[in-house]
Each structure stands twice: as C-alpha cells, then as structure tokens.
Design a protein around this motif. Structure first.
Motif, PDB file in Angstrom:
ATOM      1  N   ASP A 309     100.163  45.183  28.715  1.00 19.67           N
ATOM      2  CA  ASP A 309     100.550  46.165  29.731  1.00 19.67           C
ATOM      3  C   ASP A 309     102.029  46.523  29.637  1.00 19.67           C
ATOM      4  O   ASP A 309     102.417  47.690  29.834  1.00 19.67           O
ATOM      5  CB  ASP A 309     100.238  45.631  31.130  1.00 19.67           C
ATOM      6  N   GLU A 313     103.597  50.236  28.940  1.00 22.38           N
ATOM      7  CA  GLU A 313     104.486  50.846  29.925  1.00 22.38           C
ATOM      8  C   GLU A 313     105.816  51.247  29.293  1.00 22.38           C
ATOM      9  O   GLU A 313     106.401  52.280  29.641  1.00 22.38           O
ATOM     10  CB  GLU A 313     104.718  49.883  31.097  1.00 22.38           C
ATOM     11  N   LYS A 316     105.188  54.417  27.470  1.00 19.87           N
ATOM     12  CA  LYS A 316     105.066  55.510  28.435  1.00 19.87           C
ATOM     13  C   LYS A 316     106.441  55.975  28.902  1.00 19.87           C
ATOM     14  O   LYS A 316     106.716  57.185  28.960  1.00 19.87           O
ATOM     15  CB  LYS A 316     104.227  55.060  29.633  1.00 19.87           C
TER      16      LYS A 316
END
Length: 468
Positions: A309, A313, A316
């Motif tokens: 994760d 992130e 992103k």
C-alpha cells in the motif's frame, strides 16, 4: 551512447543493432490460463518502456511477444471450467489485451500463438533430429543437452553441476525414456482426452521451450538484437532456447539478453504458485491504471519492486505531482504573452532537461534516474508558471518537451477539460461569496465540489480545478 546490461556477458555493452536504425526485439509473453498479476505485468511494462525509449531515440522497433496458448495449466483450467483449451486461451488473451491496454502498453508488432505455428514447430524439431541434436523416444522428442557444448553460457551454469530435475518437469517415467536426465522435451506424446496435433512422431504437442525459438526466428530472423523476459526465465527457458536455436541455425540467437527484476510481496517473489499475487484485472477497477504503470515503469527494469500500500501511495503522489506541473503550465497559456525577454534562457534550460534525460536513460534504461530528471523539470515548470508574466513560446516548449519525456514511461495527459455549466456556476458563486467575505458559503461550495471529485486551486491568476 546507449548501453545495455547483457545477461549473456554479465556486463554493460554499447548497443549496436544488426541493422542501423532498426531493432528486433522478442519478449516472452504469458501462459494464458488466468488473468495476469502485477508480477506478470512488470515484465510487460518494463520492456514496453524499453521499447518506447528505443523509439524515442529514433529506432524502428519490430517487437514480438508470444502467447503460450497450449500448456498443462491451460489444459487443466479448461477441464475445470468445462471449456476447450482454445476457448480458455482466447478468453485470457482478450483479458490480457484489455489489462495491458489500460496500463498504456503499446501493441506488439506481432503476437504469435503456439497453436498458429504448429507446422513450423514440427519442422524445427525435425531439423534438430536430422542434425543429431534431438531424438524420438516412444512418441516424445528430447533435446540432447550435452551435445550443445555452450550450454549454460547464459545462466553461467556448468552442465556438470546441474541438478537432475532443475526444470521441475521431470518424473521417473519420463527419465526412463531419456538418454540423459538433463535432456529436455521438444515434443510430448498425446495423453487421453487432451488437445494434440499429428506429427512424424505421433499425436502430441510441443514442449514449452521450443515455441519461443520457433516464433522468434520466424518473425525476426535467425539472429535478433534483443531477447527479454523475467529473471526466472534465464534458466532453463532461455538457456534451452539458445541451445535449440543455435543448434538449428548455426548462428547466435540474440546479441543482447535482458531480464527484469521480480515484484515482491511480503519480501517474496509474487507468483500464482505461491498464492501471493494481485490481479491487474482487479486492480485497474480500484485505482487509476496509470498509477500502476507509473509504479512499475519508474523503477530501473533490473531492480526488484516491492508491492504494498505504501509504494502504491508513493506512486500515486508522484504521478499527481507530475500531472499538476503539466496542468499548471497548460493553465497559464490563457494569459501568456507571445514572448518575453528571457525566452532564450528558458528555452535553453528546457533543452538541458532533454539532454540529462537521455544521459540517464542511455545507461541501461535507468528509468529511476530518468524520472528524477522529469521531477526536476516539473519543479522548474511550477516555478515558471507562478510568474506574473509568462511567455507562450516558453510554455508551449515546456509542454511539448515534458510530454515527450513522460510518454517514454507510458504516461499520457488528456486535454484540459472545460468546466461544465454547473461547476462553472458554483465556482462563480464561490468567488462572489469570497469577495463578500461569506466564507461559510465559500467553504460549502468547495466541499460540495470535493465530494464530486473536483479539487479547487486558488492561484494568483484565479481559481482553477482538477480532478482528485
């Protein structure tokens, strides 16, 4: 000078193509019995990025990536789903194209399939038998591994040190048919109720390794520039390809061998066999596919990638910064002057980013350093776009150069969307509320737009919006 780390020589070498201005490139594709996972996609994205950079540098690239559409796993899946092997292959080939298209992967020049090249495979094997490199045994055909004197040159493994069963495809019944336990299958005799083709040795189907030798040489010639795939394919798959191909043609199979690093999950290689995989088909429904593309394309292809994760992130956030720099410059076009007094200085700086980018990417496609140059350019673009007075000539040069660099990573920017009537009215109402110091209403409108996925940015040049 472009340099490539060649697995065959275990060093970086200057890239010199067989034919000036052209590159022949073969990348081992998937076995189509399921949707691809992030680990499979890493190889696809990594070498699509390599291809894009070669094209950026002016090469005409003939890019071939195969589909293994007949295999034990496909046959097993077909039985479980009460379908035929071709139906399973068609289903997951279509899914592959859908998923990789979402990831911005360019179409290959050719996508050959095993079932469509069966006669060529049979002819190839027949030549190996005639030359003494292969033999038939009870309907199977095996390659005489020890006869190829250079076996092990890619993986740097001595044939005398190989463990029996290294390919994990051996059993006692098979070993009893072989002249040597290290010999590998070129043709497998048909089993009851399994898909098969007629051959001089009886009904059967190809072994795994032979297909790539056949399809690479058929579509690209006896010697190709670049052969690529995952690290796990170097042995035995690519080693066996070399043995088969060079025994048949008498020429080097590929001049440069490239292998990408694994995607790890909880410090283990991601794979279907371990059960620790995430399907791209599912992921692209949950997050922007360009985030996944950015996550994989901006790590140097030989390096491993840790999927979790946190790393998603980070990808992103970094992609958002890249996009915002583009949007900031694009937004300023509406109030830009035709030119300004420091245009020459700014245009020179823009050209320097291109030179820096090429320098980094020429070093074995070092996309981690290449994207760092893009970040530096994004910073310069943000600073320039905050000026009170900007030049249209500089802004357009920035946008052209920026898009040229970022497309190497498979990232694209859409045209700035026009505000629809409702959003335009709300922004106008918010501006009026702010002017009248009605900050409660101003905040309500911002929150309302945020719920719709519209993020407002208040700049010295006015309020602008972007999708969150």
């Amino acid at each position: 000078m472009l340099k490539i780390y060649n697995t065959l020589t275990r060093k970086k070498e200057e890239f010199v193509p067989i034919e000036e201005g052209k590159v022949s490139m073969y990348v081992c594709g998937p076995t189509v019995y399921n949707y691809i996972h992030i680990g499979n996609a890493r190889s696809t994205v990594a070498f699509d990025t390599v291809r894009r950079y070669l094209e950026y540098r002016g090469y005409d690239v003939a890019y071939v990536s195969n589909f293994t559409d007949v295999d034990d796993k496909i046959i097993r899946t077909a039985k479980e789903m009460n379908l035929t092997a071709p139906e399973i292959a068609d289903k997951f080939i279509a899914a592959y194209h859908e998923d990789t298209h979402a990831l911005g992967v360019e179409e290959a020049t050719h996508y050959p399939r095993v079932m469509e090249n069966m006669s060529e495979i049979i002819d190839f094997i027949a030549v190996l038998i005639k030359k003494g490199y292969a033999y038939e045994a009870e309907g199977d055909v095996y390659y005489r591994t020890r006869k190829f004197k250079e076996y092990g040159k890619l993986s740097d493994i001595s044939i005398d040190d190989l463990e029996v069963g290294a390919s994990n495809r051996l059993n006692d019944q098979e070993n009893n048919k072989k002249e040597d336990p290290l010999d590998f299958a070129l043709w497998k005799s048909a089993k009851a109720d399994e898909i098969s083709w007629e051959s001089p040795w009886g009904a059967g189907r190809p072994g795994w390794h032979i297909e790539c030798s056949v399809m690479a040489t058929k579509y690209l010639g006896d010697t190709i520039d670049i052969h690529a795939g995952g690290q796990d394919l170097a042995f035995p798959h690519h080693e066996n390809e070399i043995a088969q191909s060079e025994a048949k043609t008498g020429h080097p199979f590929a001049h440069y061998w490239m292998h990408n690093g694994f995607v790890t999950m909880d410090n283990e290689k991601m794979s279907k066999s371990l059960g620790n995989f995430v399907l791209v088909h599912d992921m692209i429904k949950q997050i922007d596919p360009q985030i996944l593309r950015f996550f994989m394309a901006t790590t140097q292809y030989r390096r491993p990638i840790s999927y979790n994760d946190t790393t998603i992130e980070e990808a992103k956030a970094n992609l958002t910064k890249v996009r915002m720099a583009y949007d900031n410059v694009n937004y300023r076009l509406k109030d830009a002057a035709a030119t300004s007094e420091d245009d020459e200085k700014m245009l020179k700086q823009i050209k320097s980013f291109k030179a820096d980018f090429i320098k980094e990417m020429d070093d074995d496609f070092n996309s981690a350093n290449g994207i760092t140059v893009v970040y530096e350019m994004a910073k310069a673009m943000n600073i320039y776009s905050e000026r009170a007075f900007v030049s249209k000539a500089v802004l357009e040069a920035m946008l052209d150069q920026y898009q040229e660099l970022i497309q190497v990573f498979g990232i694209t920017f859409g045209e700035t969307e026009l505000l629809d009537e409702t959003i335009e009215q709300l922004i106008e109402e918010r501006n009026t509320a702010r002017a009248m110091k009605n900050f409660q209403r101003s905040d309500e409108i911002r929150d309302q737009l945020k719920e719709e996925g519209i993020i407002l940015d208040d700049t010295p040049q006015g309020t602008r919006w972007r999708r969150g």
